[in-house]
Design a protein around this motif. Structure first.
Motif, mmCIF file in Angstrom:
data_model
loop_
_atom_site.group_PDB
_atom_site.id
_atom_site.type_symbol
_atom_site.label_atom_id
_atom_site.label_comp_id
_atom_site.label_asym_id
_atom_site.label_seq_id
_atom_site.Cartn_x
_atom_site.Cartn_y
_atom_site.Cartn_z
ATOM 1 N N ALA A 23 46.177 68.835 47.321
ATOM 2 C CA ALA A 23 46.990 70.050 47.368
ATOM 3 C C ALA A 23 46.889 70.776 46.039
ATOM 4 C CB ALA A 23 48.444 69.715 47.686
ATOM 5 N N ASP A 24 47.027 72.088 46.103
ATOM 6 C CA ASP A 24 47.030 72.921 44.904
ATOM 7 C C ASP A 24 48.473 73.200 44.527
ATOM 8 O OD1 ASP A 24 46.413 74.613 42.848
ATOM 9 O OD2 ASP A 24 46.112 76.355 44.150
ATOM 10 N N SER A 25 48.864 72.866 43.300
ATOM 11 C CA SER A 25 50.231 73.080 42.861
ATOM 12 C C SER A 25 50.269 73.091 41.341
ATOM 13 C CB SER A 25 51.159 71.980 43.398
ATOM 14 O OG SER A 25 50.775 70.719 42.868
ATOM 15 N N GLN A 26 51.336 73.674 40.807
ATOM 16 C CA GLN A 26 51.541 73.707 39.369
ATOM 17 C C GLN A 26 53.040 73.620 39.099
ATOM 18 O OE1 GLN A 26 49.026 73.675 37.238
ATOM 19 N NE2 GLN A 26 50.454 73.445 35.528
ATOM 20 N N PRO A 27 53.490 72.561 38.460
ATOM 21 C CA PRO A 27 52.716 71.420 37.955
ATOM 22 C C PRO A 27 52.179 70.558 39.089
ATOM 23 C CG PRO A 27 55.057 71.003 37.765
ATOM 24 C CD PRO A 27 54.936 72.417 38.206
ATOM 25 N N PRO A 28 51.268 69.629 38.794
ATOM 26 C CA PRO A 28 50.695 68.797 39.854
ATOM 27 C C PRO A 28 51.782 68.118 40.673
ATOM 28 C CG PRO A 28 49.489 68.481 37.815
ATOM 29 C CD PRO A 28 50.675 69.320 37.463
ATOM 30 N N ALA A 29 51.567 68.088 41.992
ATOM 31 C CA ALA A 29 52.566 67.545 42.913
ATOM 32 C C ALA A 29 52.389 66.043 43.072
ATOM 33 C CB ALA A 29 52.455 68.234 44.269
ATOM 34 N N THR A 30 53.466 65.413 43.509
ATOM 35 C CA THR A 30 53.411 64.008 43.910
ATOM 36 C C THR A 30 52.924 63.947 45.351
ATOM 37 O OG1 THR A 30 55.219 63.407 42.437
ATOM 38 C CG2 THR A 30 54.757 61.915 44.249
ATOM 39 N N LEU A 31 51.866 63.196 45.605
ATOM 40 C CA LEU A 31 51.271 63.081 46.928
ATOM 41 C C LEU A 31 51.681 61.756 47.565
ATOM 42 C CD1 LEU A 31 47.659 64.364 46.169
ATOM 43 C CD2 LEU A 31 49.594 65.669 47.056
ATOM 44 N N SER A 32 51.824 61.765 48.880
ATOM 45 C CA SER A 32 52.166 60.535 49.602
ATOM 46 C C SER A 32 51.625 60.607 51.022
ATOM 47 C CB SER A 32 53.685 60.308 49.631
ATOM 48 O OG SER A 32 54.343 61.363 50.311
ATOM 49 N N TRP A 33 51.255 59.425 51.554
ATOM 50 C CA TRP A 33 50.830 59.278 52.952
ATOM 51 C C TRP A 33 51.951 58.570 53.704
ATOM 52 C CZ3 TRP A 33 47.316 61.552 55.709
ATOM 53 C CH2 TRP A 33 46.145 62.030 55.121
ATOM 54 N N SER A 81 51.372 55.024 51.058
ATOM 55 C CA SER A 81 50.881 55.083 49.677
ATOM 56 C C SER A 81 51.373 56.370 49.047
ATOM 57 C CB SER A 81 49.352 55.006 49.618
ATOM 58 O OG SER A 81 48.783 56.158 50.239
ATOM 59 N N SER A 82 51.416 56.390 47.712
ATOM 60 C CA SER A 82 51.851 57.578 46.987
ATOM 61 C C SER A 82 51.182 57.581 45.620
ATOM 62 C CB SER A 82 53.378 57.607 46.841
ATOM 63 O OG SER A 82 53.828 56.476 46.118
ATOM 64 N N SER A 83 51.182 58.747 44.974
ATOM 65 C CA SER A 83 50.569 58.888 43.654
ATOM 66 C C SER A 83 51.504 59.669 42.746
ATOM 67 C CB SER A 83 49.225 59.613 43.747
ATOM 68 O OG SER A 83 49.428 60.970 44.094
ATOM 69 N N HIS A 84 51.443 59.376 41.448
ATOM 70 C CA HIS A 84 52.210 60.120 40.466
ATOM 71 C C HIS A 84 51.505 61.451 40.174
ATOM 72 C CE1 HIS A 84 54.942 56.818 39.702
ATOM 73 N NE2 HIS A 84 53.909 56.006 39.631
ATOM 74 N N PRO A 85 52.239 62.413 39.617
ATOM 75 C CA PRO A 85 51.598 63.714 39.326
ATOM 76 C C PRO A 85 50.382 63.595 38.433
ATOM 77 C CG PRO A 85 53.987 63.892 39.153
ATOM 78 C CD PRO A 85 53.685 62.433 39.337
ATOM 79 N N TRP A 86 50.388 62.600 37.548
ATOM 80 C CA TRP A 86 49.222 62.451 36.650
ATOM 81 C C TRP A 86 48.189 61.488 37.215
ATOM 82 C CZ3 TRP A 86 54.245 61.057 35.615
ATOM 83 C CH2 TRP A 86 54.537 59.707 35.679
#
Length: 603
Positions: free
Chosen positions: A278-288, A296-301
């Motif tokens: 996904a495109d976002s600012q600041p980077p988004a937190t992604l999750s399935w 699963s999920s990921s941190h913004p960094w």
């Protein structure tokens, strides 16, 4: 020309022995082309042949320049001409009278690169060239750029301050000129500033995201400048969320569109990898997410995109997968429906009667016993995706589906003998098919009573035996009576009648009956005796479709008086009524017996 040089060297040589002459200056000076640099310098000379009022003159020369006739690059002597190429750019900023020989070089050029030395003159004795204690000037290409300090993420609608600094400043050097350009400034306007740094204030908007902002630094020489461009990062909620799929390490696949949710088919056992970005600012937190369970999920960094691996997909992996992207300004999500396809598994048959399952999980080749006339329902069950096409066949012919319109259901409302044999259910699927067969063994229901009482065969046989025993007792024990001309009407029978109410025995006059005593007492007060003689014509008219039963001689007792042969037998009736029951085939009579009773009637 050689003589002045020789005298100068001799003079300098004699003064060189005087330790009161010294100079401090850096040996090498480097400056980018077009920039300004200040060269600090200090020196000392003896106090000899000069007074405080005696002027002190300082000169900077290029190496191998005749000091008596050659033009210096910089001097404080007003009557001395300086070299044309350095005029206005090289300046002796120090005061020689105070032992200061500092030099400022502006707008440095490539031809300025050389070795330089200093000369001092004051009075008649102080005339000294610091030939061996000068400095080397090196001019390089301008590669340095200004530094721009800006917040990493700009909030839309909030004022922001940006600073541009060019890290090159010396005393006596003129400051460069700063200016700003960029799409975010088109409606606000900017003015060039002159300082060692520049500060810019503006209010970004969401449309300014990913646009450029440039700081320009212009120096004195025309055409020499430096600049730094930064990309604006204006905060915004997640957008342009994309899901991609790779199968068995092949390139990414595009899911098939199906309504608002893309659809993906995969065969059981395949390897799948789902990617979400996904495109976002600041980077988004992604999750399935699968249904309501976070996989699963990921941190913004964390790494981008977020991957979800499904090694060896199975039926339980089917469902709706949702990728969610979220930051402080909002969120976005996109879903994907995954269907894991597999051929029929665990094909089996369930047998039910009267809406009750009596047999289930029947495997191939099972034999099912069933009574004739019963209803039967065969249900074929299997697991597959997509659902397999079910059909029932017998003898290679496809049977029509039942009223339920389910081809996997076969209903037999009334089992007949011709239904005996093998029935096969076939589950057809693009990935493979399965068959399961069962054999029906139809058993015939024997006996009249068992036909009438399908759920109580043994009870019917017992009732039949009891009725025949009652007939025999009536024939042997009840004395004949005369019947009147008018026959009493038969009573109607109801469901509440007893077994004796269903028995009527209609006798036929025989040789033994004619000898019975006419004065015998009637066995039943409801029967009216007939006058002596043969049975009445009305009785004969009603006796249709009669079965002849054997005669039973009455046993004689020693106390019984012989009956008169002129007396006639009394008629008795026995009727067996079994509603809805088929007649049983006529029983065979033993040889040598005579049918004294005319009818056994089933109503």
């Amino acid at each position: 020309m050689l003589l002045p040089l020789l005298l100068s060297s001799l003079l300098g040589g004699s003064q060189a022995m005087d330790g009161r002459f010294w100079i401090r200056v850096q040996e090498s000076v480097m400056v980018p082309e077009g920039l300004c640099i200040s060269v600090p310098c200090s020196f000392s000379y003896p106090r000899k042949d000069w007074t405080e009022s005696t002027p002190a003159y300082g000169y900077w020369f290029k190496a191998v320049t005749e000091t008596s006739k050659g033009a210096p690059v910089a001097t404080n002597h007003q009557n001395r001409e300086v070299e044309m190429s350095t005029r206005g750019r090289f300046q002796l900023t120090g005061d020689p009278a105070k032992g200061n020989c500092s030099l400022v070089i502006r707008d440095a050029q490539m031809q300025d690169e050389s070795q330089y030395f200093f000369r001092v003159e004051r009075g008649s004795y102080v005339r000294y060239n610091f030939m061996n204690d000068g400095f080397l000037l090196k001019v390089t290409a301008l590669t340095q750029k200004p530094d721009v300090y800006i917040p990493e993420t700009l909030e839309p609608g909030q004022p922001v301050m940006v600073i541009c600094v060019f890290n090159w400043s010396f005393e006596e050097c003129p400051p460069p000129s700063f200016s700003w350009t960029g799409a975010a400034l088109s409606s606000q306007g900017t003015k060039p500033t002159t300082s060692h740094f520049s500060v810019l204030s503006f209010t970004p908007s969401p449309q300014d995201h990913n646009t450029d902002l440039t700081c320009h630094v212009d120096f004195s020489r025309k055409g020499v400048s430096a600049q730094r461009t930064v990309r604006l990062r204006v905060a915004y909620a997640p957008r342009d969320l994309v899901i991609s799929i790779s199968r068995d390490n092949t390139p990414a696949l595009e899911p098939q569109p199906q309504g608002n949710v893309p659809y993906l088919e995969a065969q059981k056992g395949q390897f799948l990898r789902l990617l979400c970005a996904a495109d976002s600012q600041p980077p988004a937190t992604l999750s399935w997410v699968l249904q309501d369970r976070v996989l699963s999920s990921s941190h913004p960094w964390g790494p981008r995109p977020l991957g979800l691996e499904l090694p060896g997909v199975k039926a339980g992996d089917s469902g709706r997968y949702t990728c969610r992207a979220e930051n402080r300004l909002g969120s976005q999500q996109r879903a994907l429906d995954l269907s894991v396809q597999y051929p029929p598994e665990n094909l089996r048959v369930m047998v039910s009667q009267a809406n009750r399952t009596v047999l289930e999980n029947l495997g191939n080749g099972t034999s099912v016993p069933v009574l004739e006339g019963q209803s039967l329902r065969l249900v074929c069950v299997t697991h597959s995706s997509p659902p397999a096409r079910l059909s029932w066949t017998r003898g290679g012919q496809i049977l029509s589906p039942s009223q339920s319109s389910d081809p996997g259901v076969l209903e037999l409302p009334r089992v007949q003998m011709e239904h005996e044999g093998e029935f096969t259910c076939q589950a057809w699927h693009p990935l493979g098919s399965q068959l399961v067969s069962l054999s029906l063994s139809v058993h015939y229901k024997k006996g009249l009573i068992s036909t009438a009482f399908s759920n109580g065969a043994f009870l019917g046989i017992g009732i039949t035996a009891l009725l025949f025993l009652c007939l025999a007792l009536i024939i042997m024990k009840i004395l004949p009576k005369r019947r009147t001309q008018t026959e009493t009407p038969r009573p109607r029978f109801s469901r509440h009648s007893t077994i004796l109410d269903y028995i009527n025995v209609v006798p036929k006059a025989g040789p033994l009956a004619q000898k019975r005593n006419q004065k015998a007492t009637p066995s039943s007060p409801s029967r009216t005796p007939l006058p002596p003689g043969a049975p009445s014509p009305e009785l004969k008219k009603n006796q249709k479709k009669q079965y002849q039963l054997p005669s039973f001689p009455e046993p004689k007792s020693s106390t019984q008086a012989p009956e008169s042969q002129e007396s006639q037998e009394e008629l008795h009736y026995a009727t067996l009524n079994f509603p809805g029951v088929r007649p049983r085939p006529e029983a065979r009579m033993p040889k040598g017996t005579q049918a004294d009773y005319a009818e056994v009637k089933f109503q």
